[in-house]
Design an enzyme around this catalytic site. Structure first.
Site, short mmCIF file in Angstrom:
data_model
loop_
_atom_site.label_atom_id
_atom_site.label_comp_id
_atom_site.label_asym_id
_atom_site.label_seq_id
_atom_site.Cartn_x
_atom_site.Cartn_y
_atom_site.Cartn_z
N GLU A 165 43.94 47.69 39.74
CA GLU A 165 42.54 48.06 39.46
C GLU A 165 41.80 47.96 40.78
O GLU A 165 41.55 46.86 41.26
CB GLU A 165 41.93 47.11 38.43
CG GLU A 165 42.61 47.11 37.07
CD GLU A 165 42.33 48.36 36.26
OE1 GLU A 165 41.43 49.14 36.64
OE2 GLU A 165 43.02 48.56 35.25
N LEU A 166 41.47 49.11 41.37
CA LEU A 166 41.05 49.10 42.78
C LEU A 166 39.59 49.51 42.96
O LEU A 166 38.80 49.46 42.04
CB LEU A 166 42.01 50.00 43.58
CG LEU A 166 43.50 49.66 43.37
CD1 LEU A 166 44.39 50.61 44.15
CD2 LEU A 166 43.79 48.21 43.74
N TRP A 217 36.69 38.27 43.93
CA TRP A 217 35.67 37.24 43.79
C TRP A 217 34.43 37.72 43.06
O TRP A 217 33.51 36.93 42.84
CB TRP A 217 35.25 36.73 45.18
CG TRP A 217 35.08 37.85 46.17
CD1 TRP A 217 36.00 38.24 47.10
CD2 TRP A 217 33.96 38.72 46.33
NE1 TRP A 217 35.53 39.32 47.82
CE2 TRP A 217 34.28 39.64 47.36
CE3 TRP A 217 32.72 38.85 45.69
CZ2 TRP A 217 33.41 40.65 47.77
CZ3 TRP A 217 31.86 39.86 46.09
CH2 TRP A 217 32.20 40.74 47.12
N ASN A 218 34.34 38.99 42.71
CA ASN A 218 33.06 39.46 42.17
C ASN A 218 32.85 39.08 40.71
O ASN A 218 31.73 38.81 40.29
CB ASN A 218 32.88 40.96 42.41
CG ASN A 218 33.97 41.79 41.80
OD1 ASN A 218 35.08 41.31 41.57
ND2 ASN A 218 33.69 43.04 41.55
N LYS A 240 46.56 33.95 41.18
CA LYS A 240 46.06 33.65 42.53
C LYS A 240 44.65 34.20 42.60
O LYS A 240 44.44 35.38 42.85
CB LYS A 240 46.96 34.32 43.57
CG LYS A 240 47.00 33.65 44.94
CD LYS A 240 45.67 33.51 45.65
CE LYS A 240 45.19 34.79 46.31
NZ LYS A 240 43.84 34.63 46.93
N PRO A 241 43.64 33.34 42.38
CA PRO A 241 42.26 33.84 42.46
C PRO A 241 41.85 34.06 43.91
O PRO A 241 42.52 33.60 44.83
CB PRO A 241 41.45 32.68 41.84
CG PRO A 241 42.27 31.46 42.05
CD PRO A 241 43.71 31.90 42.06
N ALA A 242 40.72 34.73 44.09
CA ALA A 242 40.21 34.97 45.44
C ALA A 242 39.95 33.63 46.14
O ALA A 242 39.55 32.65 45.52
CB ALA A 242 38.92 35.77 45.38
N CYS A 285 32.94 46.90 41.05
CA CYS A 285 33.77 48.08 41.31
C CYS A 285 33.17 49.32 40.66
O CYS A 285 33.36 50.42 41.15
CB CYS A 285 35.18 47.83 40.82
SG CYS A 285 35.20 47.25 39.12
N GLU A 332 32.86 52.84 49.59
CA GLU A 332 32.38 51.79 48.69
C GLU A 332 31.61 50.75 49.51
O GLU A 332 32.19 50.09 50.37
CB GLU A 332 33.57 51.14 48.01
CG GLU A 332 33.18 50.07 47.01
CD GLU A 332 34.39 49.38 46.39
OE1 GLU A 332 35.31 49.00 47.14
OE2 GLU A 332 34.41 49.23 45.16
N SER A 334 40.66 45.52 46.43
CA SER A 334 40.36 46.72 47.20
C SER A 334 41.53 47.70 47.18
O SER A 334 42.69 47.32 46.99
CB SER A 334 40.04 46.32 48.64
OG SER A 334 41.17 45.68 49.20
P1 NAP Z 1 40.64 42.23 48.24
O1 NAP Z 1 40.28 41.88 49.61
O2 NAP Z 1 41.53 43.39 48.01
O3 NAP Z 1 41.24 40.91 47.57
C1 NAP Z 1 41.63 40.87 46.21
C2 NAP Z 1 42.66 39.77 46.03
O4 NAP Z 1 43.85 40.11 46.74
C3 NAP Z 1 42.23 38.41 46.56
O5 NAP Z 1 42.72 37.39 45.71
C4 NAP Z 1 42.91 38.37 47.90
O6 NAP Z 1 43.09 37.06 48.36
C5 NAP Z 1 44.23 39.04 47.56
N1 NAP Z 1 45.00 39.56 48.70
C6 NAP Z 1 44.56 39.91 49.93
N2 NAP Z 1 45.59 40.34 50.69
C7 NAP Z 1 46.70 40.27 49.91
C8 NAP Z 1 48.07 40.58 50.12
N3 NAP Z 1 48.54 41.04 51.28
N4 NAP Z 1 48.94 40.40 49.11
C9 NAP Z 1 48.53 39.93 47.93
N5 NAP Z 1 47.24 39.60 47.68
C10 NAP Z 1 46.34 39.78 48.65
O7 NAP Z 1 39.34 42.52 47.37
P2 NAP Z 1 38.00 41.70 47.36
O8 NAP Z 1 37.32 41.91 48.66
O9 NAP Z 1 38.28 40.31 46.92
O10 NAP Z 1 37.24 42.41 46.15
C11 NAP Z 1 36.48 43.57 46.29
C12 NAP Z 1 37.27 44.80 45.90
O11 NAP Z 1 37.78 44.68 44.57
C13 NAP Z 1 36.41 46.05 45.86
O12 NAP Z 1 37.08 47.11 46.49
C14 NAP Z 1 36.25 46.33 44.38
O13 NAP Z 1 35.99 47.67 44.06
C15 NAP Z 1 37.55 45.89 43.84
N6 NAP Z 1 37.44 45.64 42.41
C16 NAP Z 1 38.02 46.52 41.53
C17 NAP Z 1 37.87 46.34 40.17
C18 NAP Z 1 38.48 47.29 39.17
O14 NAP Z 1 38.51 46.97 38.00
N7 NAP Z 1 38.94 48.46 39.55
C19 NAP Z 1 37.16 45.24 39.69
C20 NAP Z 1 36.58 44.38 40.61
C21 NAP Z 1 36.74 44.58 41.98
P3 NAP Z 1 41.98 36.41 49.34
O15 NAP Z 1 40.73 36.26 48.57
O16 NAP Z 1 42.55 35.10 49.68
O17 NAP Z 1 41.86 37.33 50.51
MG MG Z 2 38.54 41.05 50.89
#
Ligand code: NAP
Ligand code: MG
Length: 500
Positions: A264-265, A166-167, A190-192, A298, A400, A244
């Site tokens: 990309e985590l 979502w960021n 599948k967006p956030a 991130c 983080e 994440s």
């Molecule tokens: P997240 O909780 O990992 O969620 C990311 C996406 O995955 C969301 O669409 C989420 O859906 C979905 N998801 C959750 N559980 C899942 C599962 N079991 N199977 C498949 N998809 C699933 O991350 P966030 O809190 O949205 O974003 C923050 C994180 O993203 C931070 O750690 C940040 O560092 C990282 N990030 C990394 C980069 C990069 O380029 N490396 C860029 C931006 C952000 P829901 O929203 O419905 O839960």
């Molecule tokens: Mg999350």
């Protein structure tokens, strides 16, 4: 690119959001989802702005089937045709940047000007990938016997499932979308859960751009259900995930078939400021990269190591710069430095990391609390916060935060700074401010990160590969390397006998 500066948007209505409410985008059409409705909040006010439909298994199957069906024709279109479609998409997105930005701000919180900047960068990504689409060259590789010729072809992987956070609701969807389209893949996105409307608004532009039905599909819903269903789907050939590290690892471990993955985590990004640094530039860079988008990046600077000779000066100036940033409702104040955080979850983590640091002896230099006043009462606001004299016993230095909090610590010699910077399971981005050539060279070699930005804080650009190492992920976005993630290689070894 068309000019966008004269656009007007009505920031009091959410016309775009009401149009997209409860919709899924499957096989070229918007359809009302049949599943449960989940509320979406404006993080500045706490009001519910609409509902998404949680896609059912039948809808997941329909979207994947539509993408599979579209793949056979799309993968065979001429690269120039796909490039033209991407250019049209980029032009349409840029022309409507302000309206799309208002949708983003309403669901995510970042100030409208910043949201608009993100939309325009998405348009730039469309044009970049359009150009790359026509420059996907194969190779002729040397053989080990006479009379043979070996061609290495690039063929699109197939159906991509993109799962995004979502960021950056536009860019993180867009990079995967553009690369897929350029390569000849089709995609289900599948967006956030908390930022669905920006992705649906992008789908509207895909329709306008004439991208064929089924090439792009959007499913909303919970990651643990809809995202997971895509990960497990036997007709999905690649999962392109940004999010994440914990969810990335879960996806890798729970994938029941062999399929391509790019992850990309998370990050925990250090900045090193040496004795030779331009301290004013370092303070400007740290202020921008620690607090922009409320630190929900991130590649945000999480922790700063400063040479003891300039430490006090740097800490004082960073505190002043942080205090000068404005935190406001980003719809009402498009030019604010910071809006609210995107939800209660990252705000709670920020407060927790701050409490942990203070309890373990850190010194509060700036911020440390929510801004005061009625306008802030129901939103997820927090002041940009600087803590100094930090150690690696504190979470702010080792985890983080994903919030507007940065920790600062002094160092005495460069090898100590490198060891501290690399003392993390993450390896996404790192930052250096230094003018001494030997220091610059030592740090660019010694930092174990996929990106090192020196005397600047913008490590990502479209033309260069962007990716993490260690627990920050596998694979790349941007650049030629990013596009190659969407291809299979095929080696064709031909025996022609000539010259044997
Ligand atoms: P997240 O909780 O990992 O969620 C990311 C996406 O995955 C969301 O669409 C989420 O859906 C979905 N998801 C959750 N559980 C899942 C599962 N079991 N199977 C498949 N998809 C699933 O991350 P966030 O809190 O949205 O974003 C923050 C994180 O993203 C931070 O750690 C940040 O560092 C990282 N990030 C990394 C980069 C990069 O380029 N490396 C860029 C931006 C952000 P829901 O929203 O419905 O839960
Ligand atoms: Mg999350």
């Amino acid at each position: 690119m068309p000019k966008v500066k004269n656009q007007m948007a009505d920031t009091n209505s959410n016309e775009g959001i009401s149009r997209l409410d409860g919709q899924l985008f499957i096989g070229g059409s918007f359809v009302p989802g049949e599943g449960l409705r989940l509320p979406v909040e404006n993080p500045a006010t706490g009001t519910i702005i609409g509902h998404i439909a949680a896609a059912t298994q039948a809808e997941v199957n329909a979207a994947v089937f539509a993408a599979r069906k579209a793949f056979s024709a799309w993968s065979r279109t001429m690269p120039r045709t796909r490039a033209d479609a991407l250019h049209r998409l980029g032009n349409l997105i840029a022309a409507d940047a302000l309206n799309m930005a208002v949708i983003m701000t309403t669901e995510q919180g970042k100030p409208v000007n910043e949201a608009k900047g993100e939309i325009l960068k998405l348009a730039e990504a469309c044009h970049f990938y359009a150009e790359e689409a026509t420059r996907v060259f194969g190779e002729i590789v040397p053989n080990d016997q006479p009379g043979f010729q070996s061609l290495v072809m690039r063929e699109p992987i197939g159906v991509v499932a993109a799962i995004t956070p979502w960021n950056y609701p536009a860019e993180l969807v867009g990079w995967k979308l553009c690369a897929s389209l350029a390569a000849g893949c089709t995609i289900v996105i599948k967006p956030a859960e908390i930022t669905p409307y920006t992705a649906l608004a992008i789908a509207e532009k895909c329709v306008e751009a004439g991208i064929p039905a089924g090439v792009v599909n959007i499913l909303t819903g919970k990651g643990s259900l809809v995202g997971q269903a895509l990960v497990e789907h036997p007709q999905v050939d690649k999962v392109a995930f940004t999010g994440s590290s914990a969810v990335g690892l879960h996806i890798q471990q729970s994938c029941p078939q062999v399929k391509r993955l790019s992850l990309e985590l998370g990050g925990n990004c250090p900045m090193i400021v040496t004795a030779s640094a331009d301290v004013a530039a370092a303070v400007r860079g740290a202020t921008r990269r620690s607090f922009r988008n409320c630190g929900q990046i991130c590649i945000a600077v999480n922790r700063i190591y400063v040479h003891r000779s300039v430490y006090n000066d740097f800490v004082t100036r960073l505190g002043v710069a942080a205090d000068a940033l404005s935190v406001q409702n980003g719809l009402e104040n498009p030019g604010a430095d910071l809006g609210p955080m995107a939800s209660a979850e990252p705000l709670a983590k920020t407060a927790q990391h701050l409490a942990d640091a203070l309890q373990k002896g850190a010194r509060l230099v700036a911020g440390g609390k929510a801004p005061e006043g009625q306008g802030y009462a129901n939103g997820h606001f927090f002041r940009p916060t600087v803590v100094a004299d930090c150690t690696h016993a504190m979470k702010v230095m080792t985890e983080e935060t994903f919030g507007p909090l940065v920790g600062v610590a002094p160092f005495d010699d460069l090898s100590e700074a490198v060891a501290l910077a690399n003392d993390t399971p993450y390896g996404l981005a790192s930052y250096v401010f230094a003018r001494d050539l030997v220091e610059v060279q030592t740090l660019s070699q010694g930092l174990d990160y996929g990106n090192v930005a020196i005397n600047n804080v913008d490590p990502g650009m479209m033309n260069a590969p962007y990716g993490g190492r260690k627990q920050s992920g596998i694979g790349y976005e941007h650049g030629r390397e990013g596009l190659l993630e969407y291809f299979n290689f095929k080696h064709v070894r031909l025996h022609h006998g000539v010259g044997a």
